[in-house]
Every structure is written in C-alpha cells, then in structure tokens.
Design a protein around this motif. Structure first.
Motif, PDB file in Angstrom:
ATOM      1  N   PHE A  59      -3.835  -7.921  -2.766  1.00 55.93           N
ATOM      2  CA  PHE A  59      -2.515  -7.318  -2.574  1.00 55.93           C
ATOM      3  C   PHE A  59      -2.587  -5.814  -2.823  1.00 55.93           C
ATOM      4  O   PHE A  59      -2.003  -5.024  -2.064  1.00 55.93           O
ATOM      5  CB  PHE A  59      -1.496  -7.969  -3.508  1.00 55.93           C
ATOM      6  N   GLN A  60      -3.296  -5.415  -3.875  1.00 51.89           N
ATOM      7  CA  GLN A  60      -3.449  -3.993  -4.148  1.00 51.89           C
ATOM      8  C   GLN A  60      -4.141  -3.282  -2.988  1.00 51.89           C
ATOM      9  O   GLN A  60      -3.745  -2.186  -2.593  1.00 51.89           O
ATOM     10  CB  GLN A  60      -4.254  -3.780  -5.436  1.00 51.89           C
ATOM     11  N   ALA A  61      -5.164  -3.912  -2.444  1.00 48.28           N
ATOM     12  CA  ALA A  61      -5.874  -3.311  -1.311  1.00 48.28           C
ATOM     13  C   ALA A  61      -4.948  -3.163  -0.115  1.00 48.28           C
ATOM     14  O   ALA A  61      -4.972  -2.132   0.583  1.00 48.28           O
ATOM     15  CB  ALA A  61      -7.084  -4.167  -0.940  1.00 48.28           C
ATOM     16  N   ALA A  62      -4.111  -4.150   0.121  1.00 47.28           N
ATOM     17  CA  ALA A  62      -3.204  -4.114   1.265  1.00 47.28           C
ATOM     18  C   ALA A  62      -2.197  -2.982   1.139  1.00 47.28           C
ATOM     19  O   ALA A  62      -1.901  -2.280   2.125  1.00 47.28           O
ATOM     20  CB  ALA A  62      -2.494  -5.449   1.418  1.00 47.28           C
ATOM     21  N   VAL A  63      -1.644  -2.784  -0.059  1.00 46.87           N
ATOM     22  CA  VAL A  63      -0.604  -1.760  -0.202  1.00 46.87           C
ATOM     23  C   VAL A  63      -1.177  -0.366  -0.402  1.00 46.87           C
ATOM     24  O   VAL A  63      -0.479   0.631  -0.187  1.00 46.87           O
ATOM     25  CB  VAL A  63       0.369  -2.095  -1.365  1.00 46.87           C
ATOM     26  N   THR A  64      -2.437  -0.256  -0.802  1.00 40.34           N
ATOM     27  CA  THR A  64      -3.012   1.074  -1.009  1.00 40.34           C
ATOM     28  C   THR A  64      -3.793   1.578   0.199  1.00 40.34           C
ATOM     29  O   THR A  64      -3.885   2.782   0.422  1.00 40.34           O
ATOM     30  CB  THR A  64      -3.948   1.080  -2.236  1.00 40.34           C
TER      31      THR A  64
ATOM     32  N   TYR B  97       5.519  -1.192   5.367  1.00 35.33           N
ATOM     33  CA  TYR B  97       6.567  -0.680   4.482  1.00 35.33           C
ATOM     34  C   TYR B  97       6.078  -0.527   3.047  1.00 35.33           C
ATOM     35  O   TYR B  97       6.131   0.548   2.472  1.00 35.33           O
ATOM     36  CB  TYR B  97       7.789  -1.592   4.523  1.00 35.33           C
ATOM     37  N   LEU B  98       5.580  -1.619   2.470  1.00 32.57           N
ATOM     38  CA  LEU B  98       5.197  -1.566   1.059  1.00 32.57           C
ATOM     39  C   LEU B  98       4.068  -0.577   0.811  1.00 32.57           C
ATOM     40  O   LEU B  98       4.019   0.039  -0.256  1.00 32.57           O
ATOM     41  CB  LEU B  98       4.794  -2.956   0.564  1.00 32.57           C
ATOM     42  N   SER B  99       3.164  -0.427   1.766  1.00 37.85           N
ATOM     43  CA  SER B  99       2.068   0.508   1.553  1.00 37.85           C
ATOM     44  C   SER B  99       2.591   1.936   1.380  1.00 37.85           C
ATOM     45  O   SER B  99       2.061   2.709   0.574  1.00 37.85           O
ATOM     46  CB  SER B  99       1.076   0.437   2.718  1.00 37.85           C
ATOM     47  N   ARG B 100       3.642   2.300   2.105  1.00 36.89           N
ATOM     48  CA  ARG B 100       4.246   3.624   1.932  1.00 36.89           C
ATOM     49  C   ARG B 100       5.011   3.711   0.617  1.00 36.89           C
ATOM     50  O   ARG B 100       4.981   4.732  -0.068  1.00 36.89           O
ATOM     51  CB  ARG B 100       5.184   3.938   3.107  1.00 36.89           C
ATOM     52  N   TRP B 101       5.711   2.646   0.286  1.00 36.40           N
ATOM     53  CA  TRP B 101       6.514   2.637  -0.942  1.00 36.40           C
ATOM     54  C   TRP B 101       5.631   2.716  -2.181  1.00 36.40           C
ATOM     55  O   TRP B 101       5.886   3.493  -3.098  1.00 36.40           O
ATOM     56  CB  TRP B 101       7.364   1.368  -0.960  1.00 36.40           C
ATOM     57  N   TYR B 102       4.563   1.915  -2.211  1.00 38.23           N
ATOM     58  CA  TYR B 102       3.706   1.860  -3.392  1.00 38.23           C
ATOM     59  C   TYR B 102       2.890   3.126  -3.586  1.00 38.23           C
ATOM     60  O   TYR B 102       2.372   3.373  -4.673  1.00 38.23           O
ATOM     61  CB  TYR B 102       2.771   0.649  -3.318  1.00 38.23           C
TER      62      TYR B 102
END
Length: 294
Positions: free
Chosen positions: A182-187, A232-237
């Motif tokens: 999950f961390q890899a996906a959002v970062t 979306y979440l990748s930009r937010w995180y």
C-alpha cells in the motif's frame, strides 16, 4: 478523610477487562472510557461489603451502561455523514496480562464491524460468553433476561459472526507485505504489489463524519480501488509522513502532517489472505489520541 485504596486498587485491576468489554460493545475507545468511569463512580458509591462477586458486579454495571450508550449511539449513527468505522485503537505488539483484553483477535476492525450489525443484547451476550468466558446464568442476570433467552441471543450472534467470514488478524508476513504494497502504491503510483493482494470484490471505505475531505460512499471492486489509490491517494499522501503502527491487533498505516494525525489506514484480510476491505479513518474526532506531542 482520605478514602482507603483497597477498593480503588480492586477496580484498577478490573479496568483493562472493563475497557475491553465496553470497547467491543461500542466500537469507540472514547465512549468505552466514559463507561468505565461511570462504572467506577457506581463502584465507589456502592456498599461493597454486600458484593460477593466483584468481577460479575462490575461487568454487569459496565454492560448495562454500555447498552444505554449503544442505544443513543445507534440513533446518532443513522444520521452520520458518510460511512461509519470503529474508532481505531493502538494495540501493543506483545500481550501482557494487562493488555490482553485490549489486543486479542476480537478487536480487529473486521470483527468490530461484524459486531456493529448485531442487535445490542446479541452483541453483549456473545462478547460476554465467547470472548470473556462468562457463564450464561451470570450474563442473563446482567442483561436482565432468562438464561434460555441469553443462550439464544449468543447463538444468533455466533451464527452471524461465523457467516461474516474471517475476522482474525492476517498472518504477520501478510500484514507486512500489505502495508509495504500500500505504501508503494501511494508513494510511487505503482500498484502491482497491492493488486496481487486485493480480492476482486474488495471494498474501500472511508470515515470522515463530514469533518474532513473524503469519499462518502464505499468503493467496490479491485480495479476501482486501484485507480483511486494511484490517481487520488498517491497525490494526497505526498503531503504527509506515513508510519507503520499496530492498530486493532494488525499492522496499519498512520499519515501525519507534523504532529497532527490526518488518517489511519487499516485492512481486513479474508481467509485466502487477500484484502477484503481497506478502511481509512479521517474523522478528526477519532484521530486525536494518535497525535504526537509538539
């Protein structure tokens, strides 16, 4: 005149059990702590010389108070903005006699969500018997029902819990792979690792209570979730520092802006070790206790 400490010490010995009971009944650590405080006030005012079974007495008071709170909470949750999730709770990575009531498999987010679907007395009967090991006769007295009715309440609850699927924590190596994916996906925006762990019918749910920017309705299906995470979440995180923590007996992620906690991401994993649900808590009322000291 100073109060003797013996009854205070006796209550403190029972506090972890009472907090664990109230938290499972209510899905809210804040409400559970209020229930425990009310139970202490009742204990402090009681004629303790007439109480033969201290644990049973305290459990009965905490259960009845929790059921009163639950009735009110259920009414307010029908007016809740968006999806409702249990309040996350940080759990120790190693159990001790003091923490065991607060970190067993029966505090996973998946388990608490199943409990939320049960009628209040069904929930209480099931938790008291199957989690805390109390006898039906004692539970019936707490719930003010017959022993036969108490058995039926617990039985109905047990059927519903079992039919809900796996509510236990995933194996540790799966938890580690999941938070890393999950961390890899959002970062990075690359979600291959997460895609390999998602069930095709996975759900992503966010709880903001209308007090933070968030989706209001669950997202369903692996493809929809992956698009949301990468687009979306990748930009937010990118605006936050993300750390791994032990939340509700499983590995989870905490996103912070400085000392303030902005989100907690928890996961429910099915019996095939694939993710059934991703749960994002955004309601600031449920996150304050996770803030760091400035």
């Amino acid at each position: 005149m100073e109060r003797p400490l013996d009854h205070i010490e006796a209550f403190e010995e029972a506090r972890p059990m009472l907090t664990g009971l109230a938290y499972r009944l209510l899905g809210s650590r804040a409400e559970a702590e209020d229930v425990v405080q009310d139970t202490f006030l009742a204990w402090d005012a009681a004629n303790r010389d007439e109480i033969e079974n201290r644990r049973g007495w305290l459990t009965s008071v905490a259960t009845r108070r929790s059921l009163d709170v639950l009735k009110s909470a259920r009414r307010s949750r029908t007016e809740y903005v968006g999806s409702w999730l249990p309040e996350p709770m940080e759990t120790a990575q190693e159990a001790t006699p003091e923490t065991d009531f607060l970190m067993s498999e029966s505090v996973t987010m998946a388990f608490l969500l199943v409990l939320e679907r049960l009628a209040p007395k069904e929930r209480a009967a099931f938790i008291l018997h199957d989690v805390f090991g109390m006898e039906y006769a004692e539970i019936a007295e707490s719930l003010q029902v017959s022993e036969a009715a108490c058995r039926k309440l617990a039985s109905r609850a047990r059927v519903n819990v079992r039919s809900a699927g796996n509510t236990r924590p995933a194996p540790k190596h799966i938890q580690e792979r999941l938070v890393e994916a999950f961390q890899a996906a959002v970062t990075t925006g690359v979600a291959d690792g997460l895609a390999a762990l998602l069930s095709s019918h996975a759900v992503l749910t966010a709880d903001s209570g209308g007090k933070a920017d968030s989706i209001r309705k669950p997202l369903r299906g692996a493809e929809v979730i992956l698009q949301f995470v990468t687009r979306y979440l990748s930009r937010w995180y990118a605006n936050y520092q993300v750390a791994v923590a032990e939340i509700n007996a499983q590995r989870a992620l905490i996103a912070r802006a400085g000392a303030r906690t902005e989100a907690i991401v928890t996961f429910a994993v099915g019996g095939d070790n694939r993710v059934e649900e991703i749960m994002i808590t955004r309601n600031p009322d449920k996150l304050r206790r996770f803030d760091l000291e400035d």
